[in-house]
Design a protein around this motif. Structure first.
Motif, short mmCIF file in Angstrom:
data_model
loop_
_atom_site.label_atom_id
_atom_site.label_comp_id
_atom_site.label_asym_id
_atom_site.label_seq_id
_atom_site.Cartn_x
_atom_site.Cartn_y
_atom_site.Cartn_z
N ARG A 352 0.83 -1.21 0.00
CA ARG A 352 0.00 0.00 0.00
C ARG A 352 0.86 1.25 0.00
O ARG A 352 0.47 2.28 -0.56
CB ARG A 352 -0.92 0.01 1.22
CG ARG A 352 -1.89 -1.15 1.25
CD ARG A 352 -2.86 -1.03 2.42
NE ARG A 352 -3.78 0.09 2.26
CZ ARG A 352 -4.71 0.41 3.15
NH1 ARG A 352 -4.82 -0.28 4.28
NH2 ARG A 352 -5.50 1.43 2.94
N PHE A 353 2.04 1.16 0.61
CA PHE A 353 2.95 2.30 0.62
C PHE A 353 4.34 1.80 0.98
O PHE A 353 4.52 0.71 1.52
CB PHE A 353 2.50 3.38 1.63
CG PHE A 353 2.26 2.86 3.02
CD1 PHE A 353 3.30 2.62 3.90
CD2 PHE A 353 0.96 2.60 3.44
CE1 PHE A 353 3.07 2.13 5.17
CE2 PHE A 353 0.72 2.11 4.72
CZ PHE A 353 1.78 1.88 5.57
N THR A 354 5.33 2.59 0.62
CA THR A 354 6.72 2.33 1.00
C THR A 354 7.29 3.59 1.63
O THR A 354 6.85 4.71 1.31
CB THR A 354 7.57 1.93 -0.22
OG1 THR A 354 7.56 3.00 -1.18
CG2 THR A 354 7.04 0.65 -0.86
N LEU A 393 -5.69 5.08 9.83
CA LEU A 393 -6.34 3.80 9.57
C LEU A 393 -5.55 2.94 8.58
O LEU A 393 -5.63 1.71 8.61
CB LEU A 393 -7.76 4.03 9.02
CG LEU A 393 -8.76 4.63 10.02
CD1 LEU A 393 -10.07 4.99 9.33
CD2 LEU A 393 -9.03 3.64 11.16
N SER A 394 -4.78 3.57 7.71
CA SER A 394 -4.00 2.82 6.72
C SER A 394 -2.78 2.15 7.32
O SER A 394 -2.14 1.31 6.67
CB SER A 394 -3.57 3.73 5.57
OG SER A 394 -2.61 4.68 6.03
N GLY A 395 -2.42 2.53 8.54
CA GLY A 395 -1.23 1.97 9.17
C GLY A 395 0.04 2.74 8.87
O GLY A 395 1.12 2.35 9.31
N LEU A 396 -0.08 3.86 8.12
CA LEU A 396 1.10 4.62 7.76
C LEU A 396 1.76 5.25 8.97
O LEU A 396 2.99 5.28 9.08
CB LEU A 396 0.72 5.70 6.73
CG LEU A 396 1.84 6.67 6.31
CD1 LEU A 396 3.04 5.91 5.76
CD2 LEU A 396 1.32 7.68 5.30
N GLU A 397 0.95 5.74 9.92
CA GLU A 397 1.53 6.39 11.09
C GLU A 397 2.35 5.41 11.91
O GLU A 397 3.46 5.71 12.36
CB GLU A 397 0.42 7.00 11.94
CG GLU A 397 0.92 7.98 12.99
CD GLU A 397 -0.19 8.78 13.63
OE1 GLU A 397 0.13 9.65 14.45
OE2 GLU A 397 -1.38 8.53 13.31
N ASP A 398 1.83 4.19 12.08
CA ASP A 398 2.59 3.17 12.81
C ASP A 398 3.87 2.81 12.07
O ASP A 398 4.93 2.59 12.69
CB ASP A 398 1.73 1.91 13.01
CG ASP A 398 0.54 2.17 13.93
OD1 ASP A 398 0.63 3.10 14.76
OD2 ASP A 398 -0.47 1.43 13.82
N ALA A 399 3.78 2.75 10.73
CA ALA A 399 4.97 2.42 9.94
C ALA A 399 6.02 3.50 10.04
O ALA A 399 7.23 3.21 10.07
CB ALA A 399 4.57 2.19 8.47
N LEU A 400 5.60 4.76 10.11
CA LEU A 400 6.56 5.86 10.26
C LEU A 400 7.26 5.78 11.61
O LEU A 400 8.47 6.01 11.71
CB LEU A 400 5.84 7.20 10.11
CG LEU A 400 5.44 7.60 8.67
CD1 LEU A 400 4.52 8.81 8.70
CD2 LEU A 400 6.68 7.87 7.83
N ARG A 401 6.50 5.43 12.66
CA ARG A 401 7.15 5.28 13.97
C ARG A 401 8.17 4.15 13.94
O ARG A 401 9.26 4.26 14.49
CB ARG A 401 6.08 5.00 15.03
CG ARG A 401 5.15 6.15 15.32
CD ARG A 401 4.38 5.92 16.61
NE ARG A 401 3.24 6.82 16.71
CZ ARG A 401 1.99 6.49 16.41
NH1 ARG A 401 1.73 5.26 16.00
NH2 ARG A 401 1.01 7.36 16.53
N ALA A 402 7.80 3.05 13.28
CA ALA A 402 8.72 1.92 13.19
C ALA A 402 9.97 2.28 12.40
O ALA A 402 11.05 1.72 12.62
CB ALA A 402 8.01 0.73 12.55
N ALA A 403 9.83 3.25 11.47
CA ALA A 403 10.98 3.67 10.66
C ALA A 403 11.87 4.66 11.39
O ALA A 403 12.89 5.09 10.86
CB ALA A 403 10.49 4.28 9.34
N GLY A 404 11.44 5.06 12.64
CA GLY A 404 12.29 5.92 13.44
C GLY A 404 11.98 7.39 13.36
O GLY A 404 12.82 8.23 13.72
#
Length: 424
Positions: A352-354, A393-404
Motif C-alpha cells: 500500500r505504501f513504501t 487507519l491505513s497503518g502509515l503512522e505506525d509504519a513511520l514510527r517503526a521507521a524511526g
C-alpha cells in the motif's frame, strides 16, 4: 524520412474538483449541502489508422494531454467529463513504458485501440460527505490527477514476405518489378535506407504484401550498417525471400553472402533462422551467374527452394511469385493480437505504501496514499482532519514510527511536505 521509433509523454486529464455549496432558497430553511461532483478527466487513447505508414508525426508533437474534467457546481450539478484524446498510430506499432520496459500494447488491426493514460476521477462535492453526525460538511475533494507516463513507440512493418540480402543484391529492383512500389534504385551500396512496402497482385485476384528491408551487412545483429534500425521489420513477416547476387558483382561470393546474412538473422533473433525462406538467385542476366548457380544450389543442399531470376529482364519472376503465393497459402496466418494482449496488467500485489529516507526527509510512496493526498484540499481544516484519519487507519503512522520518525521530522508525499506531529 522514415521514422520507426519515437518517445512521447502522455497524460490523462485531471478530474474536476468537487464543490462546496448549500441550498439557499426562500422557504427552504437549512437546505443542506448541495455541492456537485467534479467530472472525470479524459483518457489518452492510441488507435490504429491504416492510412499511416511511419511515426513521423511524433517528431513534431511529443506531448499529449487529454481534457480535464469540469468542476462541480451548486444545486448538486456535476461537472462535465473531459474529452478523450485519440492519437492515431500506424499498424504494427509496439508501445512500451520507458520506466520499466513493460509492453503496454501491440497494435496491428485497423481500429484497434488501447488506453495508454487514464484520466483522474472527479472529486466528490460536499453533498457526498453529509452524515447523521455532520449534516453540513464544508469540505469537498479535489480532482484526481490524470495518469502520466513516458512511452516508447516502435514500428514493425506488417508484411507477408520480407526481402533480405546484401546491399546491391537487387531487392529494390525486384520489388519495383513485382509491385507498384517505386524505391530509389542506383548502383551503389545502401541505396535503400528506408523500408518499402509493395502489394504483389496475381491473376486470380490474390495479393500479398512484400517489404523491401534495407541491405544488411556482416555485424548487422550488433548494429553495424543499418542493422539495428531495420532488422526489427523482419520479425512480422511470415516468409523471407533471400535475394542473392548470383553474378558476384563487386567481387562478392554469393555462397558466402547467403551464409553471412543467415548468420546475422540467427544472431539477432534465433526465431528468424527458423522462418520459412525462399532464395532468389538474382542477376542471372550477367556474366558469371550461370557458373555460380551450381555452387549456390549445392550450398543450399535442398533445404531452401532456389529460383534463378533477373529482376532487370523479368526472367523467372512469374514462377517465383506464384511459388511465394502457394507457400503463403500453406503457412498459418499471423496470430491476431487479442484484447487480452492489448494491455498487460501486473498481478503482482504491491504494498500500500513504501517509506524511504532521503537527506533526513521521510519519503512515502504508494498509489493509494498519494491519491488521497492529491485529492485533499490542504487549506481546509475539515479535509485535513479526514486525511489524518485515513493515514492513521491505513497503518502509515505506525509504519513511520517503526521507521524511526520523531516529532518535527519532515514527511513528503508526492509534492507535499508535512511536519510530523505524533498523535499519541
Amino acid at each position: 524520412m522514415f521514422y520507426d521509433q519515437a518517445k512521447v509523454f502522455v497524460k490523462g486529464g485531471d478530474g474536476g474538483n468537487g464543490c462546496v455549496a448549500f441550498r439557499r432558497e426562500k422557504y427552504v430553511p437549512e437546505g443542506g449541502p448541495s455541492g456537485g461532483d467534479g467530472g472525470a478527466g479524459g483518457d489518452v487513447v492510441f488507435r490504429v489508422d491504416p492510412g499511416l505508414r511511419t511515426l513521423v508525426d511524433f517528431r513534431y508533437q511529443r506531448h499529449f494531454k487529454a481534457g480535464r474534467g469540469q468542476h462541480g457546481m451548486g444545486k448538486n450539478m456535476h461537472g462535465k467529463s473531459g474529452a478523450d484524446l485519440v492519437v492515431r498510430v500506424p499498424p504494427g506499432t509496439v508501445v512500451r513504458d520507458t520506466s520499466n520496459g513493460a509492453l503496454i500494447a501491440d497494435l496491428t488491426r485497423e481500429g484497434q485501440q488501447v488506453v495508454v493514460a487514464r484520466g483522474g476521477r472527479g472529486g466528490r462535492g460536499n453533498a457526498r460527505f453529509a452524515t447523521a453526525f455532520n449534516k453540513a460538511p464544508r469540505m469537498a475533494e479535489k480532482g484526481e490527477p490524470g495518469e502520466e507516463r513516458q512511452l516508447e513507440l516502435e514500428l514493425k512493418l506488417l508484411a507477408d514476405v520480407g526481402l533480405v540480402g546484401f546491399p546491391n543484391a537487387g531487392k529494390s529492383t525486384l520489388i519495383s518489378r513485382l509491385s507498384a512500389a517505386r524505391p530509389k534504385i542506383a548502383d551503389y551500396p545502401f541505396t535503400t535506407v528506408t523500408p518499402n512496402l509493395g502489394v504483389v497482385r496475381l491473376e486470380q485476384g490474390q495479393s500479398f504484401v512484400m517489404a523491401d528491408i534495407p541491405g544488411l551487412i556482416e555485424g548487422a545483429h550488433a548494429g553495424a550498417g543499418l542493422g539495428h534500425q531495420f532488422l526489427r521489420h523482419t520479425g512480422r513477416t511470415r516468409l523471407l525471400l533471400h535475394v542473392v547476387d548470383a553474378a558476384g558483382t563487386e567481387g562478392r561470393d554469393p555462397v558466402a553472402d547467403f551464409r553471412i546474412i543467415n548468420r546475422e538473422l540467427s544472431l539477432y533473433d534465433p526465431e528468424l533462422a527458423r522462418r520459412p525462406q525462399v532464395v532468389a538467385a538474382n542477376k542471372m542476366d550477367l556474366p558469371g551467374a550461370a557458373d555460380n548457380l551450381p555452387r549456390l544450389r549445392d550450398a543450399l543442399d535442398g533445404r531452401y527452394e532456389l529460383f534463378p531470376v533477373s529482376a532487370l529482364s523479368g526472367e523467372g519472376l512469374e514462377a517465383l511469385v506464384f511459388h511465394l503465393a502457394r507457400r503463403l497459402a500453406e503457412l498459418p496466418p499471423p496470430e491476431p493480437a487479442g484484447e487480452e494482449h492489448e494491455r498487460l496488467v501486473s498481478v503482482r500485489e504491491e504494498p500500500r505504501f513504501t517509506i524511504s529516507r532521503q537527506e533526513g526527509v521521510f519519503v512515502v510512496r504508494g498509489r493509494e496514499i498519494e491519491r488521497h493526498v492529491a485529492m485533499t484540499d490542504l487549506d481546509n481544516d475539515e479535509a485535513v482532519e479526514r486525511l489524518q484519519r485515513i493515514i492513521s487507519l491505513s497503518g502509515l503512522e505506525d509504519a513511520l514510527r517503526a521507521a524511526g520518525i520523531r516529532e518535527g521530522d519532515t514527511v513528503r508525499i508526492r509534492d507535499f511536505e508535512f511536519e510530523y506531529v505524533d498523535s499519541l
